[in-house]
Every structure is written in structure tokens, then in C-alpha cells.
Design a protein around this motif. Structure first.
Motif, short mmCIF file in Angstrom:
data_model
loop_
_atom_site.label_atom_id
_atom_site.label_comp_id
_atom_site.label_asym_id
_atom_site.label_seq_id
_atom_site.Cartn_x
_atom_site.Cartn_y
_atom_site.Cartn_z
N GLY A 8 35.83 32.51 26.20
CA GLY A 8 34.82 32.02 26.93
C GLY A 8 35.51 33.59 27.78
O GLY A 8 34.23 34.23 27.92
N PHE A 9 36.06 33.70 28.05
CA PHE A 9 36.14 35.62 28.20
C PHE A 9 37.96 35.47 28.42
O PHE A 9 38.77 34.91 28.58
N VAL A 10 38.18 36.77 28.34
CA VAL A 10 39.68 36.92 29.16
C VAL A 10 39.46 37.48 29.94
O VAL A 10 38.51 38.37 30.73
N TYR A 11 40.74 37.35 31.18
CA TYR A 11 41.21 37.24 32.30
C TYR A 11 41.98 38.96 32.43
O TYR A 11 43.02 39.08 32.54
N TYR A 12 41.31 39.75 32.93
CA TYR A 12 42.00 40.82 32.54
C TYR A 12 42.38 41.23 34.46
O TYR A 12 41.94 40.95 35.91
N VAL A 13 44.14 40.83 34.99
CA VAL A 13 44.88 41.23 36.56
C VAL A 13 45.11 42.96 36.35
O VAL A 13 45.17 43.39 36.11
N SER A 14 44.46 43.01 37.37
CA SER A 14 44.00 44.45 37.92
C SER A 14 45.07 45.16 38.17
O SER A 14 45.14 46.06 37.73
N VAL A 15 46.77 44.84 39.04
CA VAL A 15 47.32 45.03 39.06
C VAL A 15 48.93 44.55 38.69
O VAL A 15 48.68 43.15 39.05
N THR A 16 49.85 44.84 38.83
CA THR A 16 50.87 44.30 38.01
C THR A 16 51.48 43.46 39.87
O THR A 16 51.13 44.02 40.77
N GLY A 17 51.33 42.18 39.91
CA GLY A 17 52.46 41.88 41.41
C GLY A 17 51.38 40.55 41.36
O GLY A 17 50.82 40.03 39.74
N VAL A 18 51.22 40.32 41.98
CA VAL A 18 50.93 38.61 42.27
C VAL A 18 49.61 38.39 43.20
O VAL A 18 49.09 39.26 43.35
N LYS A 65 38.04 46.10 27.09
CA LYS A 65 35.88 45.62 26.80
C LYS A 65 36.33 45.70 25.07
O LYS A 65 35.72 45.42 24.18
N GLU A 66 36.77 47.10 24.68
CA GLU A 66 36.14 47.53 23.14
C GLU A 66 37.03 46.99 22.17
O GLU A 66 37.13 47.14 21.17
N LYS A 67 38.51 45.84 23.13
CA LYS A 67 39.38 45.67 21.57
C LYS A 67 39.23 44.32 21.69
O LYS A 67 39.31 43.39 20.66
N VAL A 68 38.76 43.58 22.82
CA VAL A 68 38.10 42.42 22.42
C VAL A 68 36.60 41.11 22.31
O VAL A 68 36.05 42.15 23.16
N PRO A 69 36.54 40.58 21.40
CA PRO A 69 35.12 40.13 21.72
C PRO A 69 34.62 38.92 22.14
O PRO A 69 33.49 39.00 21.84
N VAL A 70 35.17 38.85 23.05
CA VAL A 70 34.75 38.25 24.39
C VAL A 70 34.44 38.94 26.18
O VAL A 70 35.13 39.98 26.05
N PRO A 71 33.59 38.63 27.08
CA PRO A 71 33.54 39.01 28.33
C PRO A 71 34.84 39.63 28.36
O PRO A 71 35.92 38.57 28.50
N VAL A 72 34.96 40.66 29.99
CA VAL A 72 36.25 40.76 30.33
C VAL A 72 36.11 40.38 31.98
O VAL A 72 34.98 41.11 32.63
N ALA A 73 36.96 39.73 32.12
CA ALA A 73 36.37 39.35 34.25
C ALA A 73 37.93 39.98 34.03
O ALA A 73 39.33 40.02 34.17
N VAL A 74 37.78 41.01 35.34
CA VAL A 74 39.25 41.20 36.58
C VAL A 74 38.95 40.27 37.88
O VAL A 74 38.13 40.35 38.32
N GLY A 75 40.51 40.27 37.96
CA GLY A 75 40.63 39.49 39.38
C GLY A 75 42.52 40.39 39.91
O GLY A 75 43.32 41.71 39.53
N PHE A 76 42.58 39.72 41.20
CA PHE A 76 43.61 40.52 42.41
C PHE A 76 43.70 41.35 42.69
O PHE A 76 42.91 42.28 42.68
N GLY A 77 43.15 40.86 43.92
CA GLY A 77 43.23 41.64 45.13
C GLY A 77 41.70 41.95 45.68
O GLY A 77 41.89 42.91 46.84
N ILE A 78 41.00 41.02 44.92
CA ILE A 78 39.53 41.42 45.61
C ILE A 78 38.50 40.91 46.66
O ILE A 78 38.71 39.54 46.63
#
Ligand SMILES: O=P(O)(O)OC[C@@H](O)[C@@H](O)c1c[nH]c2ccccc12
Length: 266
Positions: free
Chosen positions: A171-181, A200-213
């Protein structure tokens, strides 16, 4: 191909990025959730995360904790959430991800949950407190039923964790933009773009970014590197002061603005 992979593939063809929106299932009640899913999708949400309210949401900031409390007070349970997803599926194909914690799934039964969630029309599951190294049993059940198990990576994820996620990700990998909640932040760290590019270089699926946006401008900045942008608390905050038609209008307007930000539209 899962609805999630299909959505990212469609967006890539159009050189677009995904807007992923989070709401808590059952806040203010499941009848509202049933209305809000098609509304969010129609306003520009490409993928919708549905939070399974939990009594001890350790990864969540105050906004989502309060939202979980409202949903629990409304009598929201996992079986009722699955019944709501089933009803929504008769009128919406939007990819749906259940976001939650491992305990409620464990007590439901891993195999039973994977089977029932897939049958209801859930596409992915993200369990905040289930690291990939311990996810083998549930991942086998999810794979058997075609559910994408979404893994989190954070700024503190080491190479070994990234490799494990890269091997198992679907599906995708969820990258948490900052440490914390979770929770709205005034500025999303500048170094996020560098770290997302490295992941993104290391995972074969899309990367989505969340936290604080929380603004179209922040979403646009993240979308320059990431394949998707996740917004939760900034949307959930609206539920604290608005209901019914007013809430729906505000959500539609905000999600449309976020989607314009993500696609770089004026
Ligand atoms: O709320 P924010 O800061 O916009 O971040 C999205 C986040 O809420 C949503 O993806 C989410 C809700 N609960 C989570 C637990 C862990 C990771 C992510 C989540």
C-alpha cells in the motif's frame, strides 16, 4: 491491486500527490461517519483513515484523544465501525484504512478481524503499537484477506527497521514527520524533505507523510517530496465546535483547499 495501490498508481499517472485525511470513526456518531466518508472523498480526499477509538490512545495528541472520547461516549465499537464501512461501500470506492491499536484487534481475533474487515470493504490497517518485527502473525492474516498492513517509519527509525519495513510494506509507508504525538504544529520541520527522500530510496511503495500538517501551504511543501500528505488533527479540531451541515461545509472547504495545496493547483 488493492484500492490503495490503485489510487497511488492513478495519481502517479496524473503526476498528482495523495491527500490522506483522518477522522475518528463514530465522532460525533457513526451516522455522521457514514455521511462524512463520501463527503471527504468528494471534496478531494484520495484515501481516508478511520480511527478506531481506543481508551488509551498513546500516540495521539489532545485533539484526537478528545475525539476518541466522543466516539466511545457515542457507543462506537469495532463491529459497528465495520458495519458502517459496509454501508458506505454501497456508494463510495474511496480507499479506507482503519487506524488503531493492537489490543482491540487482538481481542476481536486476528483472523476474524482480517476476514470481517476485508468483507466489509476495508483496504488497509495501520496499528500504531505493532512494530513490523512483531507483526508476522497479523500480517499473514491481512495478506490472506488482501488487506494492506501499513507500517510507520519515524525520524528515529534505524536502518534495520527501514529494511524490515521495506521487505513487508504494502500500500504505502507512513512516515511520521516529527517525533512525538499527533497534533497541529506551527511549522513542519524543514529537514522532513531530506529524510523522506532518503526513505523513498529504500522502500518499494509510496511514502505518505503525516503529523502536524494543518494548512494547504504546509501540505504543498510536504507534497514536493512525499507521495502523499496526511492531515488528521486539523480536521478533527473542527468537530469540537461544529456539527451537522456546518461541520460538513467546513470539512468540504478545508479538504478542497488541502487537495489544491497538495496538487499545486492555485
Ligand atoms: O493529527 P495529525 O498531526 O494531522 O497527524 C495525522 C494523524 O492524526 C493520523 O494519521 C493518525 C491518527 N492516529 C494516529 C496514530 C499514529 C499515527 C498516525 C495517526
Amino acid at each position: 491491486m488493492s484500492r490503495i495501490a490503485g489510487k497511488f498508481a492513478d495519481l502517479k499517472k496524473r503526476s498528482e500527490k495523495a491527500l490522506v485525511t483522518f477522522i475518528t470513526a463514530g465522532d460525533p456518531d457513526l451516522a455522521a461517519t457514514e455521511e462524512l466518508i463520501p463527503l471527504l472523498a468528494g471534496s478531494g480526499a484520495d484515501i481516508i483513515e478511520l480511527g478506531v477509538p481506543f481508551s488509551d490512545p498513546m500516540a495521539d495528541g489532545p485533539t484526537i484523544q478528545l475525539s476518541s472520547e466522543r466516539a466511545l461516549a457515542a457507543g462506537t465499537t469495532l463491529p459497528k465501525i465495520l458495519a458502517t464501512v459496509k454501508k458506505v461501500r454501497s456508494r463510495s470506492e474511496v480507499p479506507l484504512i482503519l487506524m488503531g491499536y493492537y489490543n482491540p484487534i487482538l481481542s476481536y481475533g486476528l483472523e476474524a478481524f482480517a476476514a470481517d474487515a476485508a468483507a466489509a470493504g476495508v483496504d488497509g490497517v495501520l496499528l500504531v503499537d505493532l512494530p513490523p518485527e512483531e507483526a508476522g502473525e497479523f500480517k499473514a492474516a491481512a495478506d490472506r484477506h488482501g488487506l494492506d498492513l501499513i507500517f510507520l517509519l519515524t525520524p528515529t527509525s534505524d536502518e534495520a527497521r527501514i529494511r524490515t519495513v521495506a521487505r513487508r510494506a504494502r500500500g504505502f509507508v507512513y512516515y511520521v514527520s516529527v517525533t512525538g504525538v499527533t497534533g497541529v504544529r506551527s511549522s513542519v520541520e524543514g529537514s522532513v524533505a531530506t529524510r523522506v527522500a532518503a526513505v523513498k530510496e529504500k522502500v518499494p511503495v509510496p511514502v505518505a507523510v503525516g503529523f502536524g500538517i494543518s494548512t494547504p501551504e504546509q501540505a504543498a511543501a510536504i507534497a514536493e517530496t512525499a507521495d502523499g500528505v496526511v492531515v488528521g488533527s486539523a480536521l478533527v479540531k473542527l468537530f469540537e465546535t461544529k456539527q451537522g451541515a456546518e461541520l460538513r461545509q467546513e470539512l468540504a472547504r478545508f479538504v478542497s483547499a488541502l487537495k489544491r495545496g497538495v496538487t499545486g493547483a492555485p
